[in-house]
Design a protein around this motif. Structure first.
Motif, PDB file in Angstrom:
ATOM      1  N   VAL A  36       0.840  -1.211   0.000  1.00 53.35           N
ATOM      2  CA  VAL A  36       0.000   0.000   0.000  1.00 53.35           C
ATOM      3  C   VAL A  36       0.869   1.252   0.000  1.00 53.35           C
ATOM      4  O   VAL A  36       0.614   2.204  -0.759  1.00 53.35           O
ATOM      5  N   THR A  37       1.895   1.305   0.842  1.00 54.84           N
ATOM      6  CA  THR A  37       2.749   2.492   0.885  1.00 54.84           C
ATOM      7  C   THR A  37       3.499   2.691  -0.422  1.00 54.84           C
ATOM      8  O   THR A  37       3.677   3.832  -0.878  1.00 54.84           O
ATOM      9  N   LEU A  38       3.923   1.597  -1.043  1.00 57.86           N
ATOM     10  CA  LEU A  38       4.569   1.725  -2.350  1.00 57.86           C
ATOM     11  C   LEU A  38       3.578   2.243  -3.381  1.00 57.86           C
ATOM     12  O   LEU A  38       3.929   3.082  -4.226  1.00 57.86           O
ATOM     13  N   GLY A  39       2.341   1.768  -3.302  1.00 57.87           N
ATOM     14  CA  GLY A  39       1.316   2.258  -4.222  1.00 57.87           C
ATOM     15  C   GLY A  39       1.057   3.744  -4.050  1.00 57.87           C
ATOM     16  O   GLY A  39       0.870   4.471  -5.038  1.00 57.87           O
ATOM     17  N   SER A  48       1.941  13.621 -12.031  1.00 61.23           N
ATOM     18  CA  SER A  48       2.147  14.552 -13.140  1.00 61.23           C
ATOM     19  C   SER A  48       3.604  14.465 -13.577  1.00 61.23           C
ATOM     20  O   SER A  48       4.454  14.002 -12.815  1.00 61.23           O
ATOM     21  N   PRO A  49       3.909  14.897 -14.792  1.00 61.48           N
ATOM     22  CA  PRO A  49       5.303  14.855 -15.252  1.00 61.48           C
ATOM     23  C   PRO A  49       6.261  15.654 -14.378  1.00 61.48           C
ATOM     24  O   PRO A  49       7.451  15.342 -14.316  1.00 61.48           O
ATOM     25  N   ASP A  50       5.753  16.697 -13.718  1.00 60.13           N
ATOM     26  CA  ASP A  50       6.618  17.535 -12.890  1.00 60.13           C
ATOM     27  C   ASP A  50       6.709  17.068 -11.439  1.00 60.13           C
ATOM     28  O   ASP A  50       7.414  17.683 -10.647  1.00 60.13           O
ATOM     29  N   ALA A  51       5.998  15.994 -11.090  1.00 61.83           N
ATOM     30  CA  ALA A  51       6.042  15.507  -9.706  1.00 61.83           C
ATOM     31  C   ALA A  51       7.425  14.945  -9.388  1.00 61.83           C
ATOM     32  O   ALA A  51       8.120  14.403 -10.244  1.00 61.83           O
ATOM     33  N   SER A  52       7.837  15.088  -8.136  1.00 59.99           N
ATOM     34  CA  SER A  52       9.167  14.657  -7.710  1.00 59.99           C
ATOM     35  C   SER A  52       9.235  13.140  -7.547  1.00 59.99           C
ATOM     36  O   SER A  52       8.263  12.510  -7.086  1.00 59.99           O
ATOM     37  N   PRO A  53      10.367  12.532  -7.897  1.00 63.12           N
ATOM     38  CA  PRO A  53      10.551  11.086  -7.654  1.00 63.12           C
ATOM     39  C   PRO A  53      10.957  10.793  -6.216  1.00 63.12           C
ATOM     40  O   PRO A  53      11.132   9.624  -5.850  1.00 63.12           O
ATOM     41  N   LEU A  54      11.103  11.822  -5.375  1.00 67.26           N
ATOM     42  CA  LEU A  54      11.571  11.637  -4.010  1.00 67.26           C
ATOM     43  C   LEU A  54      10.702  10.676  -3.190  1.00 67.26           C
ATOM     44  O   LEU A  54      11.249   9.903  -2.393  1.00 67.26           O
ATOM     45  N   PRO A  55       9.352  10.693  -3.337  1.00 66.58           N
ATOM     46  CA  PRO A  55       8.556   9.724  -2.567  1.00 66.58           C
ATOM     47  C   PRO A  55       8.960   8.269  -2.812  1.00 66.58           C
ATOM     48  O   PRO A  55       8.880   7.441  -1.898  1.00 66.58           O
ATOM     49  N   LEU A  56       9.420   7.963  -4.023  1.00 65.69           N
ATOM     50  CA  LEU A  56       9.852   6.592  -4.312  1.00 65.69           C
ATOM     51  C   LEU A  56      11.146   6.244  -3.588  1.00 65.69           C
ATOM     52  O   LEU A  56      11.436   5.068  -3.356  1.00 65.69           O
ATOM     53  N   LEU A 141      11.999  -4.584  -6.371  1.00 63.57           N
ATOM     54  CA  LEU A 141      12.226  -4.442  -7.808  1.00 63.57           C
ATOM     55  C   LEU A 141      11.248  -3.448  -8.423  1.00 63.57           C
ATOM     56  O   LEU A 141      11.637  -2.626  -9.273  1.00 63.57           O
ATOM     57  N   ILE A 142       9.992  -3.500  -8.003  1.00 58.31           N
ATOM     58  CA  ILE A 142       8.998  -2.549  -8.508  1.00 58.31           C
ATOM     59  C   ILE A 142       9.372  -1.132  -8.105  1.00 58.31           C
ATOM     60  O   ILE A 142       9.286  -0.189  -8.906  1.00 58.31           O
ATOM     61  N   GLN A 143       9.796  -0.959  -6.856  1.00 57.51           N
ATOM     62  CA  GLN A 143      10.228   0.360  -6.394  1.00 57.51           C
ATOM     63  C   GLN A 143      11.385   0.881  -7.236  1.00 57.51           C
ATOM     64  O   GLN A 143      11.391   2.046  -7.671  1.00 57.51           O
ATOM     65  N   THR A 144      12.378   0.024  -7.495  1.00 63.11           N
ATOM     66  CA  THR A 144      13.554   0.429  -8.271  1.00 63.11           C
ATOM     67  C   THR A 144      13.182   0.774  -9.703  1.00 63.11           C
ATOM     68  O   THR A 144      13.600   1.817 -10.238  1.00 63.11           O
ATOM     69  N   LEU A 145      12.396  -0.085 -10.338  1.00 67.51           N
ATOM     70  CA  LEU A 145      11.999   0.165 -11.729  1.00 67.51           C
ATOM     71  C   LEU A 145      11.147   1.422 -11.840  1.00 67.51           C
ATOM     72  O   LEU A 145      11.285   2.196 -12.797  1.00 67.51           O
ATOM     73  N   ALA A 146      10.266   1.635 -10.860  1.00 70.51           N
ATOM     74  CA  ALA A 146       9.424   2.829 -10.886  1.00 70.51           C
ATOM     75  C   ALA A 146      10.267   4.096 -10.740  1.00 70.51           C
ATOM     76  O   ALA A 146      10.021   5.100 -11.427  1.00 70.51           O
ATOM     77  N   TYR A 147      11.261   4.042  -9.875  1.00 72.87           N
ATOM     78  CA  TYR A 147      12.127   5.209  -9.661  1.00 72.87           C
ATOM     79  C   TYR A 147      12.947   5.511 -10.917  1.00 72.87           C
ATOM     80  O   TYR A 147      12.999   6.665 -11.389  1.00 72.87           O
TER      81      TYR A 147
END
Length: 214
Positions: A36-39, A48-56, A141-147
């Motif tokens: 859930v937290t990863l989701g 959005s395209p401008d959203a930060s990747p920091l949450p990941l 792996l999902i977290q890494t690929l998403a980031y």
């Protein structure tokens, strides 16, 4: 062994199965929290395209917390599961197959010792490795690929390696260092999973049938 003693063993077995079932449910809960937290982190970063990747990146801290909590719960679960399995193999299987309780093998002494001097059957590191292999490797792996996907795609497709490193910057921390830490982070969990797999295999090969319950 008389009827009263057999009945006591049956009630004891039922209690151990109940406890292992309850702790198995608690394992599922921590896995669900991690998913859930990863989701949530994915939703925020890809909003959005401008959203930060920091949450990941930050969600990795929560994933580690849930993994440690789940490994601790797994060590408890493994005790109840091992006791129930021990009674199945040494009591119920001979009784059902041959009508023989095999009292001469002294399996009861091993079970009694585990009740008298309770202890974990697996180490913390082995428990962590088992939970990574079962569930958390896919989450990581999902977290890494998403980031990495966020860095490569948003706000527009990356064109050069320098641009990728700039996007990975976190305040004063350079992107190259961030990516290096991320690689070490993932490689460490993969190594623990592989180590635990080899350790479990070696333990199975050298363990005699009556040597332990875990």
């Amino acid at each position: 062994m008389n009827g009263a003693e057999i009945g006591a063993i049956a009630h004891l077995y039922r209690g151990e199965v109940y406890r292992s079932t309850m702790w198995r449910t608690r394992l599922d809960n921590t896995t669900n929290w991690a998913v859930v937290t990863l989701g949530v982190a994915l939703s925020i970063s890809y909003a959005s395209p401008d959203a930060s990747p920091l949450p990941l990146v930050l969600v990795g801290i929560l994933i580690i917390l849930f993994l440690m909590l789940e490994a601790r719960r797994y060590r408890y679960f493994n005790v109840w599961r091992a006791r129930a399995r021990w009674m199945e193999v040494n009591f119920y299987v001979p009784l059902l197959r041959d009508g023989d309780l095999r009292l001469e093998e002294n399996w009861q002494r091993t079970l009694a010792g585990d009740y008298e001097f309770p202890a974990y059957h697996v180490s913390s590191l082995a428990a962590i490795g088992r939970r990574i292999r079962r569930n958390y490797l896919w989450i990581l792996l999902i977290q890494t690929l998403a980031y990495v996907g966020k860095l490569v795609v948003h706000p527009f497709p990356v064109r050069t390696a320098e641009e990728l490193l700039l996007r990975a910057d976190i305040g004063p921390i350079p992107g190259a260092l961030v990516l290096l830490i991320g690689a070490v982070y993932l490689a460490s969990w993969v190594w623990i999973a592989l180590w635990s797999m080899r350790s479990d295999a070696a333990r199975t090969r050298i363990r005699s049938p009556g040597s332990s319950m875990g």
